[in-house]
Design a protein around this motif. Sequence first.
Motif, PDB file in Angstrom:
ATOM      1  N   LEU A 131      -4.032  20.711-107.004  1.00 38.05           N
ATOM      2  CA  LEU A 131      -4.480  22.068-106.717  1.00 38.05           C
ATOM      3  C   LEU A 131      -3.362  23.073-107.004  1.00 38.05           C
ATOM      4  N   PRO A 132      -3.687  24.371-107.078  1.00 33.72           N
ATOM      5  CA  PRO A 132      -2.646  25.387-107.239  1.00 33.72           C
ATOM      6  C   PRO A 132      -1.597  25.270-106.145  1.00 33.72           C
ATOM      7  N   GLU A 133      -0.405  25.740-106.435  1.00 33.75           N
ATOM      8  CA  GLU A 133       0.738  25.526-105.544  1.00 33.75           C
ATOM      9  C   GLU A 133       0.484  26.014-104.131  1.00 33.75           C
ATOM     10  N   ASP A 134      -0.201  27.149-103.969  1.00 29.35           N
ATOM     11  CA  ASP A 134      -0.415  27.694-102.629  1.00 29.35           C
ATOM     12  C   ASP A 134      -1.485  26.952-101.845  1.00 29.35           C
ATOM     13  N   ARG A 135      -2.134  25.952-102.488  1.00 29.91           N
ATOM     14  CA  ARG A 135      -3.194  25.207-101.803  1.00 29.91           C
ATOM     15  C   ARG A 135      -2.902  23.703-101.713  1.00 29.91           C
ATOM     16  N   VAL A 136      -1.735  23.297-102.171  1.00 26.52           N
ATOM     17  CA  VAL A 136      -1.414  21.866-102.167  1.00 26.52           C
ATOM     18  C   VAL A 136      -1.487  21.295-100.760  1.00 26.52           C
ATOM     19  N   TYR A 137      -0.916  22.013 -99.780  1.00 23.49           N
ATOM     20  CA  TYR A 137      -0.882  21.550 -98.396  1.00 23.49           C
ATOM     21  C   TYR A 137      -1.986  22.251 -97.610  1.00 23.49           C
ATOM     22  N   LEU A 138      -2.939  21.457 -97.166  1.00 18.64           N
ATOM     23  CA  LEU A 138      -4.133  22.004 -96.514  1.00 18.64           C
ATOM     24  C   LEU A 138      -3.786  22.842 -95.287  1.00 18.64           C
ATOM     25  N   LEU A 139      -2.843  22.372 -94.453  1.00 15.87           N
ATOM     26  CA  LEU A 139      -2.521  23.093 -93.221  1.00 15.87           C
ATOM     27  C   LEU A 139      -1.952  24.469 -93.514  1.00 15.87           C
ATOM     28  N   GLU A 140      -1.039  24.549 -94.494  1.00 14.42           N
ATOM     29  CA  GLU A 140      -0.455  25.847 -94.841  1.00 14.42           C
ATOM     30  C   GLU A 140      -1.523  26.801 -95.349  1.00 14.42           C
ATOM     31  N   TRP A 141      -2.390  26.279 -96.204  1.00 19.73           N
ATOM     32  CA  TRP A 141      -3.452  27.119 -96.753  1.00 19.73           C
ATOM     33  C   TRP A 141      -4.402  27.590 -95.651  1.00 19.73           C
ATOM     34  N   ALA A 142      -4.722  26.692 -94.726  1.00 18.31           N
ATOM     35  CA  ALA A 142      -5.624  27.054 -93.629  1.00 18.31           C
ATOM     36  C   ALA A 142      -5.033  28.169 -92.778  1.00 18.31           C
ATOM     37  N   TRP A 143      -3.730  28.077 -92.494  1.00 21.29           N
ATOM     38  CA  TRP A 143      -3.111  29.141 -91.690  1.00 21.29           C
ATOM     39  C   TRP A 143      -3.110  30.472 -92.436  1.00 21.29           C
ATOM     40  N   LYS A 144      -2.901  30.447 -93.750  1.00 21.71           N
ATOM     41  CA  LYS A 144      -2.939  31.688 -94.527  1.00 21.71           C
ATOM     42  C   LYS A 144      -4.326  32.326 -94.464  1.00 21.71           C
ATOM     43  N   LEU A 145      -5.343  31.502 -94.606  1.00 21.48           N
ATOM     44  CA  LEU A 145      -6.711  32.020 -94.524  1.00 21.48           C
ATOM     45  C   LEU A 145      -7.001  32.541 -93.117  1.00 21.48           C
ATOM     46  N   ARG A 146      -6.479  31.847 -92.094  1.00 23.46           N
ATOM     47  CA  ARG A 146      -6.657  32.281 -90.714  1.00 23.46           C
ATOM     48  C   ARG A 146      -6.011  33.642 -90.485  1.00 23.46           C
ATOM     49  N   ASP A 147      -4.786  33.794 -90.998  1.00 27.79           N
ATOM     50  CA  ASP A 147      -4.073  35.054 -90.818  1.00 27.79           C
ATOM     51  C   ASP A 147      -4.746  36.192 -91.564  1.00 27.79           C
ATOM     52  N   GLY A 148      -5.367  35.862 -92.699  1.00 28.02           N
ATOM     53  CA  GLY A 148      -6.019  36.896 -93.491  1.00 28.02           C
ATOM     54  C   GLY A 148      -7.474  37.103 -93.144  1.00 28.02           C
ATOM     55  N   ASN A 149      -7.940  36.496 -92.037  1.00 32.93           N
ATOM     56  CA  ASN A 149      -9.332  36.633 -91.607  1.00 32.93           C
ATOM     57  C   ASN A 149     -10.296  36.209 -92.711  1.00 32.93           C
ATOM     58  N   ARG A 150      -9.915  35.151 -93.441  1.00 36.69           N
ATOM     59  CA  ARG A 150     -10.742  34.630 -94.540  1.00 36.69           C
ATOM     60  C   ARG A 150     -11.015  33.147 -94.352  1.00 36.69           C
TER      61      ARG A 150
END
Length: 890
Positions: free
Chosen positions: A733-752
């Motif tokens: 996956l793209p670099e910002d989505r390789v780690y599911l937990l990190e990506w999930a927190w980013k989406l959580r912070d961005g209300n997405r």
Amino acid sequence: MEKRTTAVKVLLGLLCLHLCSSSVAAEDQNEYNTTDLYAMEQLWGEWNKTNPDFDTNLAGWNDHAAMQPPCKPSSPWRGVSCNAKQISMSDGNAWKFEIVGLALRNAEIVGSLPPAIGNLTNLVTLTLTENRGLTGAIPEELGNLKSLFELDLHGNGFTGYIPRFFYDAFGFLQAIDLSDNQLKGQLPENNNFSFRTIQTMNVSKNLFSGSIPPKFLLYLKNLVSADLSHNEFTGALPTLVSPNQTKILELDFSDNKLNGSFPTMSGLKTIRTFNASGNLLSGKLDTALLFNISSLTKLDLSRNRFTGAIPNLTSLTKLEYLDLSYNNFTPGPVPDWIGKLKSLHTLKLQGVSLTGDVPWSVLAGSESLTTLLLDFNDLKGTLDISRILAAPNLSRKIQIISLRNNSISHVAYSGHINDLNVKFNLSGNPYCDLAVNQDDDDLTRCVCQQTCFYTGNIKNNKNVIIIATVVSGFVTVFVSLVSIALFCQSRRERKKLICEANQKFADYEVKPTIYTYSEIRASTGDFHPEMRLGSGHYGAVYKGTFPNGTQVAVKQLFTKSQQTLHDFLNEIVLVAAVKHRNLVKLKGCCIGKHEYLLVHEYVELGDLEQLLFENSHNVNMCWAVRRNICLGVGHGIHYLHSLTQPRIIHRDIKASNILLDKNLEPKIADFGLALLFPVEQSNVLTIHIAGTRGYLAPEYATLGQLSEKVDVYSFGVLILEIVSGRRNIDSKLPEDRVYLLEWAWKLRDGNRLLQLLDPKLTLQVHEEVEVLRILNIAFLCLHISAEKRPTMARVVAMMQGDMDAEISELTQLREESRLDKRFESIVPDFSTLPHNFPSSSSIISLPSSSTILSRDSTMYTNSTPSASSNSVLLGATRSTIDIPGAEKTT
């Protein structure tokens, strides 16, 4: 004087009596709907006589509803959800309770559904599922539940007909599931108006008969999904296309007795899945009937009686799954338009009279094809595997090509058998039939028997045979002498091992069956590669079948692994001592000097990793299935942590260790890393870090701190995987989505956060609310601090709708996580609630970000809608919904 004294005593007595009665009244000023209490007393009276374990299945239920009501905060009834509305009293505030939800799943209910169910007029959801002893007719009084939003009665034993509900019943019903019962008769046409707001309907796996009303789908203007499969419907398919019908996504009419010609689907712009397989449909399947349905991804018209040529379906540009098998099409070659369907991943054209050579050139244009089934046709000539695999588009993704029972006489392949990653099946062809009387080479064995391994293609050679015969004679004599000595020694060692095992089993009071190695070897076909179900770091698992027909899963531990006899016996003790429907059952074991074998129950669908990430078995992983998996795994872990003595920490909760049976019920497997945990300790330190990368809790991975919260963390990761449909680490996956937990927190912070959802999931609005709640629970499990993660008992309570536990958990987290902005975003502020707001597991609260529907709105009455702050609808199955005539309040 005496009279005066007596009068004073009387006055004092009256005063005390008044004070006492006032005190009692002050203790409970709450109001309860009398019709609700009557209905619950009737349900209890019907079900308590035959329920084998009502203390658990009907926990909290009693025959004194007036004294211990279902909504009373101190004594909730299992499965009962309530709406709490604040009312004013002369000496303070109190609450008025109304029952808005009843959910009893797998509660072993025996009896009927009393007509008094119709007295629960405020019900929003009614879920009575998987209670096979719940029989009798569905009462007409269900039509009185005018506020009902979801009706789920699947998996019971209901008989009789669907009642003819009155004209204006179910004004707001959006989901109805009556599947897997024994209902019969026809679908009543007058119910079309009663079900006018229905979005999802499932009446599959019943005994319905007669014709489906021609305009059945036209009246259901809000219908999104309908499943009428596995019944005995006759007559024609209903009309599929109408200007008023613009929302249908899924239709399933499979496995009935429908006949006649196929109606037009052209113009049905929203349909994604259509299944009419296993019927008696006939006539020509004209291309115009299936023209330009741009949204269709799955089409299954197999096992019918269609004639004429196979229709050209190139206009179905998004088609991913096509099955036209076992029809009476005119004989001819594989259609050349197949290669133009760029999204097609599964093609099944079995038993459709295909002729000519194997169509490698047609298939070469397929970019997404993974499964090709062309069995029971008349394809002939040579199967040129090298040529097929040379096509860049086809070789990239293809996994299986099945050509059983055709007329193929030759196979060409110049490569190494170990490099063949595609599974070919040519059994029943002349090529394989002729090979029976010949010495099988690697290629023949691979394509005819699916046993693919390299032997060097050894052929008969006269010199080799002579040398081998002479040498083998000497070797045989030598081996015989050595074998006798080893046999005697082996018997002594086996007796010693079994004695040691029995002593261990006696210490822990478990009695697993001890099988002989010959029994296990015979059941697995001598551990044939075709019987292998999977493998891991510690061993491989094979499917076995005993002479009595019992199927088992045999775990064969690698002798080169580090697992000692002590570890092996530890795993047996752990698994044999625990008994829970969400844990894999141990049937027995086999113990030898170099053979450690565990015999488990056979779980039909394999592990969650295969089903979720690899789409094996073509299981529809809808949200209801995923939610049940999350809850089932949670129950299993909770049992290990709280209900076993001593407690057990699994240490390896992950998707590949979650097995699913034929009913998609999850079962936790592989206790090879599990530890018995001392009751008196909350955590221990260990230098042996075990588990799987991506699932390890930070304090365990870095410091070796082990507690039950390690499993809680892994469970949080698993929830994210189940919701997202991807692995927690994916380097593709793209670099910002390789780690599911990190990506999930980013989406959580961005209300997405909804962007985290698996693209294959199609959710209703109420399901989106539920997904968000489950994700919030996952984030609680993933707290970096072990102490601040909830226990599995609280996790399971929250997942089952116990918002008392969730509010408590979130409130505590809010106080402790002021500096952690990630958790601030998922923690609502409960400080604004009234100080005397009741706290109960029977009360459910919507997330703060969700729309709250007021009980005073026209959703429930005809009065002027108002958004009263004193009315809180407690039920997490609702959000903003599109219902004609219903007001939305926030």
